[in-house]
Design a protein around this motif. Structure first.
Motif, PDB file in Angstrom:
ATOM      1  N   ILE A 172       0.835  -1.207   0.000  1.00 31.04           N
ATOM      2  CA  ILE A 172       0.000   0.000   0.000  1.00 31.04           C
ATOM      3  C   ILE A 172       0.872   1.261   0.000  1.00 31.04           C
ATOM      4  O   ILE A 172       0.669   2.170  -0.803  1.00 31.04           O
ATOM      5  CB  ILE A 172      -0.954   0.000   1.222  1.00 31.04           C
ATOM      6  CG1 ILE A 172      -2.000  -1.097   1.041  1.00 31.04           C
ATOM      7  CG2 ILE A 172      -1.632   1.373   1.393  1.00 31.04           C
ATOM      8  CD1 ILE A 172      -2.962  -1.270   2.189  1.00 31.04           C
ATOM      9  N   SER A 192       1.254   3.919  -3.247  1.00 29.70           N
ATOM     10  CA  SER A 192       0.716   5.270  -3.069  1.00 29.70           C
ATOM     11  C   SER A 192       1.645   6.332  -3.653  1.00 29.70           C
ATOM     12  O   SER A 192       1.188   7.275  -4.277  1.00 29.70           O
ATOM     13  CB  SER A 192       0.496   5.570  -1.585  1.00 29.70           C
ATOM     14  OG  SER A 192      -0.397   4.641  -1.046  1.00 29.70           O
ATOM     15  N   VAL A 218      -8.144  -1.855  -1.822  1.00 31.99           N
ATOM     16  CA  VAL A 218      -6.744  -1.440  -1.658  1.00 31.99           C
ATOM     17  C   VAL A 218      -6.448  -0.213  -2.534  1.00 31.99           C
ATOM     18  O   VAL A 218      -5.770   0.728  -2.099  1.00 31.99           O
ATOM     19  CB  VAL A 218      -5.771  -2.598  -1.996  1.00 31.99           C
ATOM     20  CG1 VAL A 218      -4.336  -2.144  -1.834  1.00 31.99           C
ATOM     21  CG2 VAL A 218      -6.042  -3.789  -1.114  1.00 31.99           C
ATOM     22  N   ILE A 278      -7.631   2.953  -0.884  1.00 33.82           N
ATOM     23  CA  ILE A 278      -6.714   3.406   0.180  1.00 33.82           C
ATOM     24  C   ILE A 278      -5.497   4.087  -0.458  1.00 33.82           C
ATOM     25  O   ILE A 278      -5.065   5.168  -0.032  1.00 33.82           O
ATOM     26  CB  ILE A 278      -6.234   2.209   1.053  1.00 33.82           C
ATOM     27  CG1 ILE A 278      -7.431   1.495   1.682  1.00 33.82           C
ATOM     28  CG2 ILE A 278      -5.250   2.675   2.129  1.00 33.82           C
ATOM     29  CD1 ILE A 278      -7.085   0.207   2.408  1.00 33.82           C
ATOM     30  N   CYS A 279      -4.953   3.457  -1.517  1.00 35.93           N
ATOM     31  CA  CYS A 279      -3.758   4.017  -2.177  1.00 35.93           C
ATOM     32  C   CYS A 279      -4.074   5.377  -2.801  1.00 35.93           C
ATOM     33  O   CYS A 279      -3.215   6.260  -2.823  1.00 35.93           O
ATOM     34  CB  CYS A 279      -3.241   3.081  -3.260  1.00 35.93           C
ATOM     35  SG  CYS A 279      -2.556   1.576  -2.584  1.00 35.93           S
ATOM     36  N   VAL A 309      -6.198   7.641  -1.713  1.00 34.07           N
ATOM     37  CA  VAL A 309      -6.212   8.676  -0.668  1.00 34.07           C
ATOM     38  C   VAL A 309      -4.773   9.030  -0.288  1.00 34.07           C
ATOM     39  O   VAL A 309      -4.367  10.196  -0.285  1.00 34.07           O
ATOM     40  CB  VAL A 309      -6.982   8.175   0.580  1.00 34.07           C
ATOM     41  CG1 VAL A 309      -6.890   9.195   1.706  1.00 34.07           C
ATOM     42  CG2 VAL A 309      -8.440   7.899   0.218  1.00 34.07           C
ATOM     43  N   LEU A 310      -3.971   7.991  -0.001  1.00 33.49           N
ATOM     44  CA  LEU A 310      -2.579   8.252   0.402  1.00 33.49           C
ATOM     45  C   LEU A 310      -1.784   8.873  -0.745  1.00 33.49           C
ATOM     46  O   LEU A 310      -0.934   9.751  -0.532  1.00 33.49           O
ATOM     47  CB  LEU A 310      -1.917   6.951   0.869  1.00 33.49           C
ATOM     48  CG  LEU A 310      -2.548   6.301   2.109  1.00 33.49           C
ATOM     49  CD1 LEU A 310      -1.877   4.966   2.420  1.00 33.49           C
ATOM     50  CD2 LEU A 310      -2.428   7.227   3.315  1.00 33.49           C
TER      51      LEU A 310
END
Ligand code: PHE
Length: 462
Positions: A101, A105, A355, A358-359, A361-362
């Motif tokens: 992750i 990112s 996943v 999440i990536c 956002v980061l």
């Protein structure tokens, strides 16, 4: 990703090498290597990097291959099985999830910049500019709050689609043609770059070590670059190795992948630095933007009198680079998605989408750290630098050390010997050296580098 079926095995030995090389060769070679080399003073850094590649990178890669092929399972299960059923080793499964992750990112941000350059090349956006314009344009683009985030999102979405549809194999097959093509392009570009004015200054920077530029952090930086470039230490290659055939010579494969990877990185240096010295006002330590400023300049300066060639060359080169980035980003997403898929019994598309979200956002945080959030820092670093530090200079060395200790001390030596000699059918002349490295040299060396970074040896130099 566990392998239960023979049809999953790579049909040829070269297939196994190329798949691992597909994960290894990427932006780490063409973008990160020149950035780190520039920031760490040139030739002396390269020497240390090559040394770490051979003495730490390759052994850890072979360690991952051995664990993956022997256990034929994902990282969590491989460690559990090979430790003789000790539950604690299951925690190793966290390395691929967290690292996958974090690395995707910020990697997607740079891959997004590359994709934007494809579109720029397509619209002939590099033509007719002064050398310094490329620097200004890139600074304006990368610090924008919308554009780069959008390109990051597109890269993550592309990676997600490939992983969700489970078509990696197809992409990897494509990479078998594109990687050699990228290599040929890189060779031609080296020739072009060396023909630029002041190219010899770039060569001196690359070839003549100046040890006065070696600071105490150079060892950690060189080790981080070696690990990042080979994708080792976080379990990525364990997963690939469970598809390796039993007759693959793991040591030979490890050495081949590392050689291809190092060669691409060094050649990238030979493109970038002669160009850096031929552009007025650019210095080798310009940071992550270096490649994006020098490359368009090389295309225009060399092919300036033949605009069609400049157009075709820049377009194809950036396209190939996006492909190389994708074969790496796929391996990153797969690492984390495979865990969610198994742990929460999700479908492949659902776990890939979770996943990826999440990536995204980061990744937005990382992209903004070049502009609007420049002043937001954690431990003195912006998000992009922080993620890069965490992956390359913390998780990879720690993961690599644990893997070496595991294979060198926890797993029965018979298993190690059987895997290295393919059950006694091949000779493995490097076996004793390999075993020494994973049992003693690598763990001690990595710990010493960390200790040095923490300032524990300061009293020696005072
Ligand atoms: N080795 C890849 C590159 O050089 C990056 C990578 C890191 C891939 C970690 C997978 C896992 O671009």
């Amino acid at each position: 990703m566990a392998n239960t079926n023979n049809s999953n095995l790579f049909a040829s030995k070269i297939g196994a090498i190329l798949a691992a090389a597909g994960s290894a060769v990427g932006l780490g070679n063409v973008w990160r290597f020149p950035t780190e080399t520039g920031a760490n003073g040139g030739a002396a850094f390269i020497l240390i990097y090559v040394l770490f590649m051979l003495l730490l990178g390759v052994p850890i890669m072979v360690t991952e291959f051995t664990i993956g092929r022997h256990a034929q399972s994902d990282v969590t299960e491989s460690f559990y099985k090979m430790s003789g059923g000790k539950k604690g080793w299951r925690l190793m499964g966290l390395f691929p999830v967290v690292s996958g992750i974090l690395v995707l990112s910020y990697y997607a941000v740079v891959a997004g910049w590359t994709l934007y350059y494809v579109v720029e090349a397509l619209g002939n956006g590099f033509a007719g500019k002064e050398a310094i314009d490329y620097a200004n344009d890139f600074a304006a683009f990368s610090s924008d709050s919308v554009q780069p985030v959008m390109w990051t999102a597109i890269i993550i979405a592309m990676t997600c689609c490939i992983v969700a549809l489970g078509v990696q194999k197809g992409i990897e097959r494509g990479a078998k043609i594109m990687m050699p093509m990228l290599f040929v392009f890189i060779l031609v570009l080296v020739g072009c770059s060396l023909s630029l004015p002041n190219a010899d200054k770039g060569l001196t920077f690359l070839l003549k070590p100046d040890f006065s530029k070696v600071t105490s952090s150079v060892c950690l930086n060189a080790m981080g670059q070696a690990f990042f470039s080979l994708s080792v230490g976080i379990g990525c290659l364990c997963t690939y190795a469970c598809y390796f055939r039993k007759d693959v010579d793991l040591m030979k494969d490890g050495l081949s992948v590392a050689s291809i990877d190092t060669l691409v990185a060094l050649l990238s240096g030979f493109i970038i630095f002669p160009a850096v010295y031929s552009i007025q006002g650019l210095s080798p330590d310009a940071g992550p933007s270096l490649v994006f400023i020098t490359l368009p300049n090389v295309f225009q300066q060399v092919f300036g009198s033949m605009p069609v060639l400049a157009y075709i060359f820049s377009l194809v080169f950036y396209l190939l680079l996006v492909m190389a980035a994708l074969t790496s980003s796929i391996s990153m997403l797969e690492m984390s998605a495979a865990y969610f898929l198994k742990k929460f019994k999700l479908s492949r598309p659902v776990s890939a989408v979770i996943v990826s979200a999440i990536c995204l956002v980061l990744g937005t945080f990382c992209s903004l750290s070049f502009g609007a959030w420049k002043d937001v820092t954690v431990f003195g670093m912006g998000f992009f630098d922080l993620f890069d530090f965490l992956v390359a200079k913390f998780l990879m060395p720690i993961g690599g050390t644990i893997m070496c200790v595991f294979l060198g001390w926890v797993v029965d030596e018979k298993v190690l010997k059987a895997e290295m000699t393919n059950n006694g059918t091949i000779k493995s002349p490097l076996y004793p050296a390999f075993r020494f490295i994973i049992r003693y040299f690598a763990p001690v060396c990595i710990m010493l580098i960390f200790a040095n970074e923490l300032g524990l040896f300061k009293w020696l130099t005072e």
